[in-house]
Motif scaffolding. Structure first.
Motif, PDB file in Angstrom:
ATOM      1  N   PRO A 167     -15.406   7.574   3.458  1.00  0.00           N
ATOM      2  CA  PRO A 167     -14.546   6.829   4.374  1.00  0.00           C
ATOM      3  C   PRO A 167     -14.219   7.692   5.581  1.00  0.00           C
ATOM      4  N   ALA A 168     -14.070   7.047   6.729  1.00  0.00           N
ATOM      5  CA  ALA A 168     -13.914   7.801   7.970  1.00  0.00           C
ATOM      6  C   ALA A 168     -12.640   8.629   7.995  1.00  0.00           C
TER       7      ALA A 168
ATOM      8  N   SER B 258      -7.989   1.282   6.399  1.00  0.00           N
ATOM      9  CA  SER B 258      -7.184   1.608   7.556  1.00  0.00           C
ATOM     10  C   SER B 258      -7.275   3.114   7.720  1.00  0.00           C
ATOM     11  N   PHE B 259      -6.252   3.714   8.302  1.00  0.00           N
ATOM     12  CA  PHE B 259      -6.273   5.179   8.358  1.00  0.00           C
ATOM     13  C   PHE B 259      -6.322   5.751   6.953  1.00  0.00           C
ATOM     14  N   MET B 260      -5.571   5.142   6.044  1.00  0.00           N
ATOM     15  CA  MET B 260      -5.616   5.530   4.643  1.00  0.00           C
ATOM     16  C   MET B 260      -6.605   4.618   3.928  1.00  0.00           C
ATOM     17  N   ASP B 261      -7.638   5.184   3.353  1.00  0.00           N
ATOM     18  CA  ASP B 261      -8.604   4.422   2.574  1.00  0.00           C
ATOM     19  C   ASP B 261      -8.301   4.631   1.096  1.00  0.00           C
TER      20      ASP B 261
ATOM     21  N   ASP C 125       1.056   3.927   9.918  1.00  0.00           N
ATOM     22  CA  ASP C 125      -0.220   3.248   9.819  1.00  0.00           C
ATOM     23  C   ASP C 125       0.027   1.813  10.292  1.00  0.00           C
ATOM     24  N   VAL C 126      -0.572   1.436  11.415  1.00  0.00           N
ATOM     25  CA  VAL C 126      -0.222   0.180  12.079  1.00  0.00           C
ATOM     26  C   VAL C 126      -0.567  -1.035  11.231  1.00  0.00           C
ATOM     27  N   LEU C 127      -1.716  -1.017  10.557  1.00  0.00           N
ATOM     28  CA  LEU C 127      -2.167  -2.198   9.830  1.00  0.00           C
ATOM     29  C   LEU C 127      -1.286  -2.526   8.631  1.00  0.00           C
ATOM     30  N   SER C 128      -0.789  -1.510   7.952  1.00  0.00           N
ATOM     31  CA  SER C 128      -0.006  -1.744   6.739  1.00  0.00           C
ATOM     32  C   SER C 128       1.494  -1.572   6.949  1.00  0.00           C
ATOM     33  N   LYS C 129       1.913  -1.022   8.087  1.00  0.00           N
ATOM     34  CA  LYS C 129       3.325  -0.695   8.368  1.00  0.00           C
ATOM     35  C   LYS C 129       3.893   0.328   7.377  1.00  0.00           C
ATOM     36  N   ILE C 130       3.022   1.103   6.777  1.00  0.00           N
ATOM     37  CA  ILE C 130       3.429   2.217   5.921  1.00  0.00           C
ATOM     38  C   ILE C 130       3.493   3.469   6.786  1.00  0.00           C
ATOM     39  N   TYR C 131       4.594   4.195   6.742  1.00  0.00           N
ATOM     40  CA  TYR C 131       4.641   5.428   7.520  1.00  0.00           C
ATOM     41  C   TYR C 131       4.135   6.577   6.656  1.00  0.00           C
ATOM     42  N   ILE C 132       3.129   7.258   7.175  1.00  0.00           N
ATOM     43  CA  ILE C 132       2.470   8.308   6.391  1.00  0.00           C
ATOM     44  C   ILE C 132       3.195   9.639   6.515  1.00  0.00           C
TER      45      ILE C 132
ATOM     46  N   TYR D  36      -5.696   3.806  14.630  1.00  0.00           N
ATOM     47  CA  TYR D  36      -5.030   3.389  13.400  1.00  0.00           C
ATOM     48  C   TYR D  36      -3.560   3.793  13.347  1.00  0.00           C
ATOM     49  N   LEU D  37      -3.199   4.872  14.044  1.00  0.00           N
ATOM     50  CA  LEU D  37      -1.857   5.435  13.922  1.00  0.00           C
ATOM     51  C   LEU D  37      -1.043   5.230  15.193  1.00  0.00           C
TER      52      LEU D  37
END
Length: 378
Positions: free
Chosen positions: A49-50, A111-114, A266-273, A341-342
């Motif tokens: 994954p990227a 997303s940023f997190m795979d 992470d914009v797609l999931s609204k989870i802050y990493i 992504y971020l």
């Protein structure tokens, strides 16, 4: 009735091809319960994954595989609703029409997190010897156990403790995350009492079994507010090996720009990493999370370039993708696209022209440092 079919008998001189190697009964049992396999990635696939940042504490395969999140718990505890709201953006009111899960649902989050999410039906006894234990837990980063706070929870606690005790023997590094769910329907006093009772019962039984330091965390969650996203943010952060570095970078940014709080979303999931090490204020987190929805909606209206999913690079940001708004409290929200992504969202008290120049300069430095951090991980 057996689910295994016997191969046809071979006769002497039969020129047919040799049959394929038969899978074990445990593997077949697991596959029989899996659904949506066509849309889920193989965890053992060779492709990288990227933006993989996950840590696999139990991996015996090596390589850069995707971490798994296992959603487990009793029937009707809210597992499928959580997955639908967090990862599929389903409105919470529509989860009332979801059917009860009958098979293991396996899907990937891109997303940023795979990572992968496996939703286990409550009626499945995965401790049964006919299940492939290694296939379920071998690549797991976190086990999320959902307990319905509005229902009888003694059986759910008993099953959870049996699961933890089994995991401690073979996979002690798996993070066990307990979501005390549906707390929105409880009064404030009853919510606190229920939370304390569940935590106490679980910890007492683990202590009696000799596991006083088991890695178990507890969260009060609901799909009708931001608590479920907050809980998932905490779960995901534990799987990011770069987290201390990210926190240090955000601390330096807040100090240099006199910011009150900074989140890396992470914009797609609204989870802050990641966030700085100052305490998380739930109202401010909710405002930042809602701000992302506003920005995404505006971007869809006026058009934005979709990320190239085949681009293996870190992803360059749009230099003009930033915004600032004022709040009634007198504070300002500053948003800056970090990559495709971020997004960085900061809360600050000052937004003068001079302060904006300082923020823009320091955010550019932060952005370059962040690119180097993740570039070293590839």
């Amino acid at each position: 009735m057996s689910f295994l079919s016997m191969p046809a008998a071979r006769h002497e001189g039969d020129s047919r091809e040799e049959p394929r190697p038969r899978k074990t009964a445990a593997t077949l049992t697991l596959e029989r319960y899996l659904q949506d396999q066509a849309t889920a990635d193989d965890p053992n696939a060779s492709g990288k994954p990227a933006f993989h940042t996950g840590r696999l504490p139990n991996s015996k395969l090596g390589g850069n595989h995707k971490p798994r999140l296992l959603l487990m718990g009793q029937r009707r505890s809210g597992k499928s609703s959580i997955s639908s709201v967090v990862f599929h953006k389903m409105p919470p009111q529509e989860t009332l029409f979801l059917e009860s899960t009958a098979r293991i649902q396996k899907e990937s989050m891109h997303s940023f997190m795979d990572f992968q999410i496996l939703d286990f039906p409550g009626q499945i006894n995965f401790m049964d010897p006919t299940f492939d234990y290694e296939e379920i837990f071998g690549e797991t980063g976190a086990l999320i156990w959902v307990i319905d706070a509005q229902d009888e929870y003694l059986e759910a606690i008993a099953r959870l403790n049996r699961t933890i005790l089994n995991l401690q023997q073979s996979y002690p590094s798996i993070n066990v995350e307990v979501f005390i769910h549906k707390v929105d329907g409880l009064s404030e006093d009853y919510k606190i009492d229920t939370y304390r009772d569940i935590v106490q019962r679980i910890q007492d039984e683990l202590s009696d079994a000799g596991y006083e330091n088991a890695s178990v965390s507890f969260y009060q969650t609901s799909i009708y507010d931001h608590s479920i996203f907050e809980a998932f943010s905490k779960v995901i952060q534990k799987l990011i090996p770069q987290l201390p570095t990210l926190e240090s970078l955000l601390n330096n940014l807040c100090s240099a720009c006199r910011m009150e709080k900074a989140y890396l979303f992470d914009v797609l999931s609204k989870i802050y990493i990641a966030t700085d090490t100052s305490p998380v204020d739930m109202p401010s987190y909710e405002i930042c999370s809602d701000y992302i929805d506003v920005i995404v909606d505006i971007s869809e209206i006026y058009g934005s370039e979709e990320p190239d999913k085949d681009d293996p690079g870190y992803g360059r940001a749009n230099p003009d993708a930033e915004s600032i708004i004022s709040l009634q409290s007198g504070n300002y929200l500053y948003l800056k696209e970090i990559n495709k992504y971020l997004a960085l969202i900061c809360i600050t008290k000052e937004a003068s022209a001079e302060q904006r120049g300082l923020i823009d300069n320091n955010v550019d430095v932060f952005q370059d440092a962040l690119a180097k951090v993740f570039d070293m991980q590839r």
